[in-house]
Design a protein around this motif. Structure first.
Motif, mmCIF file in Angstrom:
data_model
loop_
_atom_site.group_PDB
_atom_site.id
_atom_site.type_symbol
_atom_site.label_atom_id
_atom_site.label_comp_id
_atom_site.label_asym_id
_atom_site.label_seq_id
_atom_site.Cartn_x
_atom_site.Cartn_y
_atom_site.Cartn_z
ATOM 1 N N PHE A 93 43.745 23.885 37.403
ATOM 2 C CA PHE A 93 43.045 24.773 38.311
ATOM 3 C C PHE A 93 42.477 25.909 37.468
ATOM 4 N N TYR A 94 41.338 26.450 37.888
ATOM 5 C CA TYR A 94 40.719 27.567 37.177
ATOM 6 C C TYR A 94 40.689 28.764 38.123
ATOM 7 N N VAL A 95 41.295 29.858 37.655
ATOM 8 C CA VAL A 95 41.528 31.019 38.508
ATOM 9 C C VAL A 95 40.714 32.204 38.005
ATOM 10 N N ASP A 96 39.918 32.776 38.891
ATOM 11 C CA ASP A 96 39.089 33.932 38.546
ATOM 12 C C ASP A 96 39.945 35.192 38.565
ATOM 13 N N LEU A 97 40.010 35.869 37.405
ATOM 14 C CA LEU A 97 40.774 37.115 37.303
ATOM 15 C C LEU A 97 39.860 38.327 37.186
ATOM 16 N N GLY A 98 38.610 38.155 37.552
ATOM 17 C CA GLY A 98 37.648 39.253 37.436
ATOM 18 C C GLY A 98 36.590 38.907 36.418
ATOM 19 N N LYS A 99 36.762 39.374 35.174
ATOM 20 C CA LYS A 99 35.784 39.112 34.123
ATOM 21 C C LYS A 99 36.123 37.881 33.295
ATOM 22 N N VAL A 100 37.190 37.209 33.643
ATOM 23 C CA VAL A 100 37.607 36.042 32.862
ATOM 24 C C VAL A 100 38.207 35.005 33.802
ATOM 25 N N GLU A 101 38.102 33.746 33.389
ATOM 26 C CA GLU A 101 38.652 32.639 34.159
ATOM 27 C C GLU A 101 39.898 32.135 33.438
ATOM 28 N N ALA A 102 41.022 32.120 34.143
ATOM 29 C CA ALA A 102 42.281 31.667 33.564
ATOM 30 C C ALA A 102 42.548 30.218 33.950
ATOM 31 N N VAL A 103 43.432 29.571 33.164
ATOM 32 C CA VAL A 103 43.742 28.153 33.365
ATOM 33 C C VAL A 103 45.160 28.012 33.912
ATOM 34 N N LEU A 104 45.276 27.333 35.030
ATOM 35 C CA LEU A 104 46.572 27.028 35.627
ATOM 36 C C LEU A 104 46.746 25.512 35.620
ATOM 37 N N PRO A 105 47.484 24.967 34.621
ATOM 38 C CA PRO A 105 47.682 23.514 34.564
ATOM 39 C C PRO A 105 48.376 23.004 35.822
ATOM 40 N N ILE A 106 47.980 21.826 36.250
ATOM 41 C CA ILE A 106 48.596 21.239 37.446
ATOM 42 C C ILE A 106 50.104 21.057 37.248
ATOM 43 N N GLY A 107 50.513 20.801 36.010
ATOM 44 C CA GLY A 107 51.938 20.661 35.711
ATOM 45 C C GLY A 107 52.716 21.956 35.862
#
Length: 365
Positions: free
Chosen positions: A150-164
């Motif tokens: 999953f890709y999560v918007d934290l404002g000025k950057v997109e973070a990665v949340l692995p499905i695992g």
């Protein structure tokens, strides 16, 4: 290069914190490459950009020699002294070779360099902001999903949340707001990469820090966390103030504080136990919600044998050994659980007639 460009450089230095001198040096280095590429020359050149006016000049740098073998990189002594009478052998003579239409190339190159440096500076600022938040909680919005992340918007950057790193049966869709734990922040060639988790024990710890003022203030301390994400967790808490109940502080009025954490973790069961320096008491507390009659400690093996009432054996062990497993993770001790009857048969221990050990803990479903 116009004065407007110089003023823009000054503005960038003020707003973005990008050193003007660094920008000038980067532009000059890029212009050298542009000159050689566009004018098909192997000359050793230097580009000078006036810091006040923006005027750009290109100089060919040639070694002063007695006999010229390569006119692109060498110059004779007499020719060099026509430029400057003080030139000697082995000196470097500079001859202006600025092309007539070099301004257009220079402007395009400078724009590319400045754009790149702005991007790098912004990435640096984002990295510095989030590297300090490593092992902390952030709130973001789910943007998209692929097969692995999953890709999560934290404002000025997109973070990665692995499905695992999601809890079992946890599902998100575009636009959902979620809390997650930052496990790692890396500075890559594509910019900062921020890795998130919903299963990390640190998420549970940070959630309690957000909900319990006594933890935030340092009066109550979380000494240990054991978690099987989505199913059950245990935390061991300790109070620096004898008048403050650490377990009660985490539970909160009418269980409100712990229930907020449980809700955030989609109903994950949480056992809150009192930490103790006494191993016997700590192990007994860790086996909550089961009752414990006796704990026998084997220091060398770092193992504790726990005796529980017959009717409490299955509760102490837990479904598929979960309760015992989490208690062992929480305390750092191996735990061998025996019922009273088993202890009597195996070790000749008589059944106790005394009250069960005092345990200070609470379990929240």
């Amino acid at each position: 290069m116009s004065m407007d460009f110089i003023e823009a450089m000054n503005e960038l230095e003020r707003e973005k914190g990008i050193s003007k001198d660094i920008l000038f040096e980067a532009i000059e280095a890029a212009l050298i490459s542009s000159y050689k590429r566009n004018f098909n020359t192997a000359q050793n050149v230097r580009v000078d950009m006036n810091r006040n006016t923006g005027v750009i000049k290109v100089y060919a740098r040639k070694l002063v020699v007695e006999e010229v073998l390569d006119p692109r990189t060498e110059i004779s002594v007499p020719a060099a002294r026509e430029i400057n009478p003080h030139f000697q052998l082995e000196d470097i003579a500079e001859i202006e070779v600025t092309p007539r239409d070099f301004g257009r190339i220079a402007a395009q190159t400078a724009k590319q360099v400045v754009t790149q440096r702005i991007r790098e500076a912004e990435r640096g600022l984002i990295y510095n902001k989030f590297v300090d938040k490593e092992e902390d909680i952030v709130t973001g919005t789910v943007q998209r999903q692929d097969l692995r992340n999953f890709y999560v918007d934290l404002g000025k950057v997109e973070a990665v949340l692995p499905i695992g790193e999601l809890m079992p049966n946890e599902k998100f869709k575009h636009g959902d707001r979620i809390k997650a734990y930052i496990t790692k922040v890396e500075n890559t060639t594509k910019g900062p990469q921020i890795m998130l988790s919903r299963t990390h024990p640190g998420l549970l710890k940070r959630l309690f820090e957000l909900e319990v003022p006594e933890i935030f203030d340092g009066v109550v301390e979380i000494r240990s966390v054991a978690r099987e994400a989505g199913f059950r967790s245990k935390i061991a808490v300790y109070s620096r103030n004898p008048e403050v109940d650490p377990v009660g502080s985490c539970v909160g009025p009418k269980g409100l504080r712990v229930q907020t954490v449980v809700n955030e973790l989609r109903g994950e069961k949480i056992d809150i136990v009192r930490f103790s320096e006494e191993v016997e008491e700590y192990v007994a507390n860790a086996l909550s919600p089961s009752k414990v009659l006796e704990v026998i400690v084997f220091e060398e093996e770092k193992m504790a044998r726990v005796i529980v009432p017959d009717y409490q054996l299955s509760l102490a062990i837990g479904i598929k050994g979960q309760n015992a497993r989490l208690a062992a993770k929480l305390t750092g001790w191996k735990i061998d659980i025996k019922s009273e009857s088993q202890a009597e048969q195996e070790f000749g221990r008589p059944k106790t007639t005394s009250a069960e050990m005092h345990q200070d803990s609470v379990s929240v479903d």
